[in-house]
Design a protein around this motif. Structure first.
Motif, PDB file in Angstrom:
ATOM      1  N   ASN A  81       0.822  -1.208   0.000  1.00 17.81           N
ATOM      2  CA  ASN A  81       0.000   0.000   0.000  1.00 17.81           C
ATOM      3  C   ASN A  81       0.857   1.260   0.000  1.00 17.81           C
ATOM      4  N   LEU A  82       1.954   1.236   0.717  1.00 17.79           N
ATOM      5  CA  LEU A  82       2.867   2.377   0.686  1.00 17.79           C
ATOM      6  C   LEU A  82       3.449   2.583  -0.709  1.00 17.79           C
ATOM      7  N   ALA A 115      -5.409   2.551  -0.872  1.00 18.80           N
ATOM      8  CA  ALA A 115      -4.144   2.367  -0.148  1.00 18.80           C
ATOM      9  C   ALA A 115      -4.013   3.377   0.985  1.00 18.80           C
ATOM     10  N   ILE A 116      -4.411   4.621   0.731  1.00 19.15           N
ATOM     11  CA  ILE A 116      -4.360   5.640   1.787  1.00 19.15           C
ATOM     12  C   ILE A 116      -5.280   5.248   2.939  1.00 19.15           C
ATOM     13  N   TYR A 145       3.151   5.860  -3.002  1.00 18.42           N
ATOM     14  CA  TYR A 145       4.384   6.436  -3.541  1.00 18.42           C
ATOM     15  C   TYR A 145       4.278   6.632  -5.057  1.00 18.42           C
ATOM     16  N   GLN A 146       3.759   5.624  -5.769  1.00 16.34           N
ATOM     17  CA  GLN A 146       3.611   5.732  -7.218  1.00 16.34           C
ATOM     18  C   GLN A 146       2.605   6.821  -7.596  1.00 16.34           C
ATOM     19  N   GLY A 147       1.497   6.896  -6.847  1.00 18.61           N
ATOM     20  CA  GLY A 147       0.513   7.942  -7.100  1.00 18.61           C
ATOM     21  C   GLY A 147       1.095   9.325  -6.866  1.00 18.61           C
ATOM     22  N   GLN A 197      -6.142   3.237   8.406  1.00 21.19           N
ATOM     23  CA  GLN A 197      -6.916   2.357   9.281  1.00 21.19           C
ATOM     24  C   GLN A 197      -6.049   1.357  10.029  1.00 21.19           C
ATOM     25  N   HIS A 198      -4.858   1.085   9.547  1.00 20.95           N
ATOM     26  CA  HIS A 198      -4.007   0.056  10.143  1.00 20.95           C
ATOM     27  C   HIS A 198      -2.746   0.598  10.822  1.00 20.95           C
ATOM     28  N   LEU A 199      -2.534   1.884  10.758  1.00 23.14           N
ATOM     29  CA  LEU A 199      -1.270   2.448  11.227  1.00 23.14           C
ATOM     30  C   LEU A 199      -1.038   2.248  12.719  1.00 23.14           C
TER      31      LEU A 199
END
Length: 78
Positions: free
Chosen positions: A4-5, A32-33, A9-11, A38-40
């Motif tokens: 997801n990171l 991904a954001i 990053y690509q976006g 939600q999981h951080l």
């Protein structure tokens, strides 16, 4: 989390180079954001993490704008 990171990053790179982030790329980037937010800080996903609460209104506004933009762009597609 790393996948997801990488999507974020690509976006970010596409936006920094003035490339479009539309349709599937947009959906993947927003997803991904949301996943990261939600999981951080918790072991189970939650819309109640501080980060998610901080960005929730902005995400909703961007998603609403994207729906409008995609509708307008679809009018030009063949």
């Amino acid at each position: 989390m790393a996948d997801n990171l990488e999507i974020v990053y690509q976006g970010r790179n596409r936006l920094a180079h003035h490339e479009p982030v539309l349709y599937n790329r947009f959906t993947e980037t927003i997803a991904a954001i949301k996943y990261i937010a939600q999981h951080l800080e918790v072991r189970t996903p939650s819309d109640q993490t501080p980060l998610y609460r901080l960005i929730a209104d902005d995400i909703a506004a961007v998603e609403a704008s994207a729906v409008t933009l995609h509708s307008e762009l679809d009018a030009f597609r063949t």
